[in-house]
Write a protein that holds these residues in place. Structure first.
Motif, short mmCIF file in Angstrom:
data_model
loop_
_atom_site.label_atom_id
_atom_site.label_comp_id
_atom_site.label_asym_id
_atom_site.label_seq_id
_atom_site.Cartn_x
_atom_site.Cartn_y
_atom_site.Cartn_z
N MET A 87 -5.76 1.62 -56.50
CA MET A 87 -7.21 1.73 -56.31
C MET A 87 -7.68 3.08 -56.86
SD MET A 87 -7.74 0.12 -52.48
CE MET A 87 -9.52 0.09 -52.51
N LYS A 88 -8.81 3.08 -57.48
CA LYS A 88 -9.36 4.31 -58.05
C LYS A 88 -9.96 5.18 -56.94
CE LYS A 88 -12.61 5.95 -61.53
NZ LYS A 88 -13.68 5.58 -62.48
N LYS A 89 -9.60 6.46 -56.94
CA LYS A 89 -10.14 7.39 -55.95
C LYS A 89 -11.35 8.12 -56.53
CE LYS A 89 -6.12 8.54 -53.11
NZ LYS A 89 -5.17 9.60 -52.74
N ILE A 90 -12.40 8.20 -55.72
CA ILE A 90 -13.63 8.89 -56.14
C ILE A 90 -14.03 9.84 -55.02
CG2 ILE A 90 -16.05 8.58 -56.80
CD1 ILE A 90 -15.22 5.67 -57.62
N PHE A 91 -14.33 11.07 -55.38
CA PHE A 91 -14.66 12.08 -54.37
C PHE A 91 -16.10 12.55 -54.54
CE2 PHE A 91 -10.09 12.21 -54.91
CZ PHE A 91 -9.64 12.21 -53.60
N ASN A 92 -16.86 12.45 -53.45
CA ASN A 92 -18.25 12.94 -53.40
C ASN A 92 -19.06 12.52 -54.63
OD1 ASN A 92 -18.16 14.31 -50.88
ND2 ASN A 92 -17.06 16.00 -51.86
N PRO A 93 -19.17 11.23 -54.88
CA PRO A 93 -19.92 10.81 -56.07
C PRO A 93 -21.40 11.19 -55.96
CG PRO A 93 -19.50 8.93 -54.64
CD PRO A 93 -18.71 10.08 -54.08
N LYS A 94 -21.99 11.57 -57.08
CA LYS A 94 -23.43 11.88 -57.10
C LYS A 94 -24.23 10.60 -56.94
CE LYS A 94 -22.83 15.94 -60.05
NZ LYS A 94 -23.11 16.54 -61.37
N LYS A 95 -25.38 10.73 -56.30
CA LYS A 95 -26.18 9.54 -55.99
C LYS A 95 -26.57 8.77 -57.25
CE LYS A 95 -29.79 8.10 -52.81
NZ LYS A 95 -30.80 8.53 -51.83
N GLN A 96 -26.85 9.51 -58.32
CA GLN A 96 -27.25 8.82 -59.55
C GLN A 96 -26.11 8.00 -60.16
OE1 GLN A 96 -27.33 12.18 -59.11
NE2 GLN A 96 -26.76 13.31 -60.99
N ASP A 97 -24.87 8.29 -59.70
CA ASP A 97 -23.73 7.52 -60.20
C ASP A 97 -23.38 6.31 -59.34
OD1 ASP A 97 -23.41 9.35 -62.29
OD2 ASP A 97 -22.09 10.65 -61.10
N TRP A 98 -24.02 6.19 -58.18
CA TRP A 98 -23.68 5.09 -57.28
C TRP A 98 -23.80 3.71 -57.93
CZ3 TRP A 98 -26.15 6.48 -51.84
CH2 TRP A 98 -25.51 7.61 -51.32
N PRO A 99 -24.89 3.40 -58.64
CA PRO A 99 -25.00 2.05 -59.22
C PRO A 99 -23.82 1.70 -60.12
CG PRO A 99 -27.11 3.17 -59.33
CD PRO A 99 -26.12 4.18 -58.89
N PHE A 100 -23.33 2.67 -60.89
CA PHE A 100 -22.19 2.42 -61.77
C PHE A 100 -20.91 2.25 -60.96
CE2 PHE A 100 -18.52 4.22 -64.06
CZ PHE A 100 -18.43 3.29 -65.10
N ILE A 101 -20.70 3.13 -59.98
CA ILE A 101 -19.48 3.09 -59.15
C ILE A 101 -19.40 1.79 -58.36
CG2 ILE A 101 -18.39 4.15 -57.12
CD1 ILE A 101 -19.50 6.85 -58.18
N LEU A 102 -20.57 1.29 -57.90
CA LEU A 102 -20.60 0.12 -57.01
C LEU A 102 -20.77 -1.20 -57.75
CD1 LEU A 102 -22.83 1.65 -54.17
CD2 LEU A 102 -20.33 1.41 -54.19
N GLN A 103 -20.63 -1.18 -59.06
CA GLN A 103 -20.75 -2.42 -59.83
C GLN A 103 -19.71 -3.44 -59.40
OE1 GLN A 103 -20.48 -1.40 -63.97
NE2 GLN A 103 -22.68 -1.30 -64.24
N ARG A 104 -20.11 -4.71 -59.36
CA ARG A 104 -19.15 -5.78 -59.07
C ARG A 104 -18.42 -6.17 -60.35
NH1 ARG A 104 -22.89 -4.89 -54.81
NH2 ARG A 104 -22.18 -6.07 -52.99
N PRO A 105 -17.19 -6.69 -60.20
CA PRO A 105 -16.42 -7.10 -61.37
C PRO A 105 -16.76 -8.51 -61.84
CG PRO A 105 -15.10 -7.38 -59.41
CD PRO A 105 -16.41 -6.79 -58.96
N THR A 106 -18.05 -8.78 -62.04
CA THR A 106 -18.47 -10.12 -62.42
C THR A 106 -18.68 -10.21 -63.93
OG1 THR A 106 -20.74 -9.47 -61.89
CG2 THR A 106 -19.53 -10.71 -60.23
#
Length: 430
Positions: free
Chosen positions: A1-20
């Motif tokens: 699993m990819k680890k992400i630390f303290n992501p910036k809010k503007q990056d949330w949409p990219f980080i939370l993308q579904r694998p569809t």
């Protein structure tokens, strides 16, 4: 699993993308099959069953003998488990019944609301690598409690033309006799349009792969309702140092084994817990029969560290998970502040598996962020609310002028006249 630390809010949409996948090609395929089913009926269903399920069937409808045989093939232990789950699901959904709501809004104006069952419903039950007989309980039980008069069930056959015995047993237990050996896009098309064998329904329920999900959404263009857009399964766990890392890992893997396009996410305020969960994942995954599937799903998944609960819940509400597990010391904070989730599981001893099978809640839930605007399946999913009103002479006298003024302001003179004539008749009586 990819680890992400303290992501910036503007990056949330990219980080939370579904694998569809993109759906353009799927939509073309759906429309092609829909058009064929609409024109060719059962013949087309047989064609695609041969193509996709690799079997030629003489009859799409499961026979009474198949139901009887299935009962002998299901172990007594599984029968007891299914019956126990059925009892709990019935209790929870029975409790959702509401009585008629009636109120006098103005003297002489009585308004009320009553619920009526949707008469004809279609249930889609995936087969594939995991025949989801539990989904029959989740759909047929509230449909029966609601009073739906016709239940149609479609599920794909295996390569020998058989239906998993547990699916047949559960269907019979829930009073379903019309079970058709049809899966995929063609099953959704059959229930949407009707064929020689399969009756047309008013609403289609049930999860499926991306092809089934897109087919359900396109079916709504043809006057058929659906429960929700329910695609690949997903789970988000929020956990701190009060969580049991082994339990958390087991929950993540329980969703990862659904399919390669499933997604699981851990949000944590503890870096040490994240490390422990990662270790547990590596230990537990090698023991799983579906390890290859789980490993691919884990590739789509993430461990996200945030500084505090406030940031965590904001990120979680942005994601809108299908399943949301809370293993935190301050679980009340998450209960108060969660607004986007399909179903919530609280504490170290509440695995998501409980909701999937036997606690009583429904496991047919919105995915892909649709928890922001959709509820999971419940008793009301199988019902419609109809409003009634009765206005007496006193009532029309009391609200008549209000209606006249509003109708005239909208330029709808006939609307005004419908009231004015009645008011004039009352004046003539005086």
């Amino acid at each position: 699993m990819k680890k992400i630390f303290n992501p910036k809010k503007q990056d949330w949409p990219f980080i939370l993308q579904r694998p569809t996948q993109t759906v353009e090609d799927i939509e073309r395929t759906v429309m092609q099959i829909f058009n064929e089913v609409q024109a060719g009926g059962d013949k087309v269903l047989h064609k695609y069953t041969k193509q996709f399920d690799r079997v030629e069937l003489t009859d799409l409808l499961a026979s009474p003998d198949e139901f009887i045989e299935a009962e002998t093939l299901v172990s007594e232990q599984l029968k007891v488990a299914i019956q126990t789950a059925k009892s709990n699901i019935e209790k929870f959904h029975e409790s959702q019944k509401t009585s008629k709501i009636e109120i006098e809004t103005t003297a002489g104006v009585i308004c009320w609301q009553e619920k009526r069952a949707i008469q004809k419903v279609g249930l889609y039950i995936p087969g594939g690598t995991a025949p989801l007989f539990s989904t029959i309980l989740m759909l047929a039980i509230p449909a029966n409690i609601a009073g739906c008069s016709e239940l149609i069930l479609c599920t794909p056959p295996d390569k020998s033309g058989k239906i998993n015995p547990a699916i047949l047993y559960t269907a019979k237990l829930c009073g379903i006799t019309k079970l058709f050996k049809v899966g995929g896009i063609q099953a959704i098309g059959a229930m949407a349009f009707g064929t020689e064998s399969i009756p047309q329904v008013y609403k289609i329920f049930g999860p499926g792969n991306q092809f089934v999900t897109v087919a359900k959404q396109i079916a709504t263009k043809f006057g058929v309702a659906i429960d929700m857009p329910a695609g690949p399964s997903e789970l988000l766990v929020v956990a701190d140092d009060s969580a049991n890392a082994g339990f958390v890992a087991s929950d993540l893997l329980s969703q990862a084994e659904h399919g390669t396009d499933s997604q699981v996410i851990l949000v944590s305020t503890s870096k040490s817990l994240m490390d422990k969960v990662e270790e547990e994942l590596q230990k537990q995954i090698i023991e799983l029969p579906r390890a290859a599937i789980a490993k691919k799903a884990i590739e789509n998944s993430k461990l996200i560290f945030v500084e505090n609960d406030k940031i965590a819940i904001e990120l979680i509400n942005e994601y809108g998970p299908e399943h949301f597990i809370v293993c935190c010391e301050d679980e009340e904070y998450y209960i108060r502040n969660v607004v986007n989730a399909g179903s919530v599981f609280l504490g170290n001893y509440t695995p998501e598996s409980a909701g999937d099978y036997a606690s009583g809640t429904n496991h047919t839930l919105p995915t892909n962020g649709y928890a922001k605007q959709y509820s999971g399946v419940n008793l009301d999913s199988f019902m419609k609310s109809i409003s009634f009103q009765r206005i007496s002479e006193t009532g029309i006298w009391n609200i008549g002028n209000t209606i006249e003024v509003m109708a005239e302001a909208e330029g709808l003179q006939a609307h005004k006249n419908a009231v004015s004539l009645r008011l004039q008749s009352l004046k003539n009586k005086q």
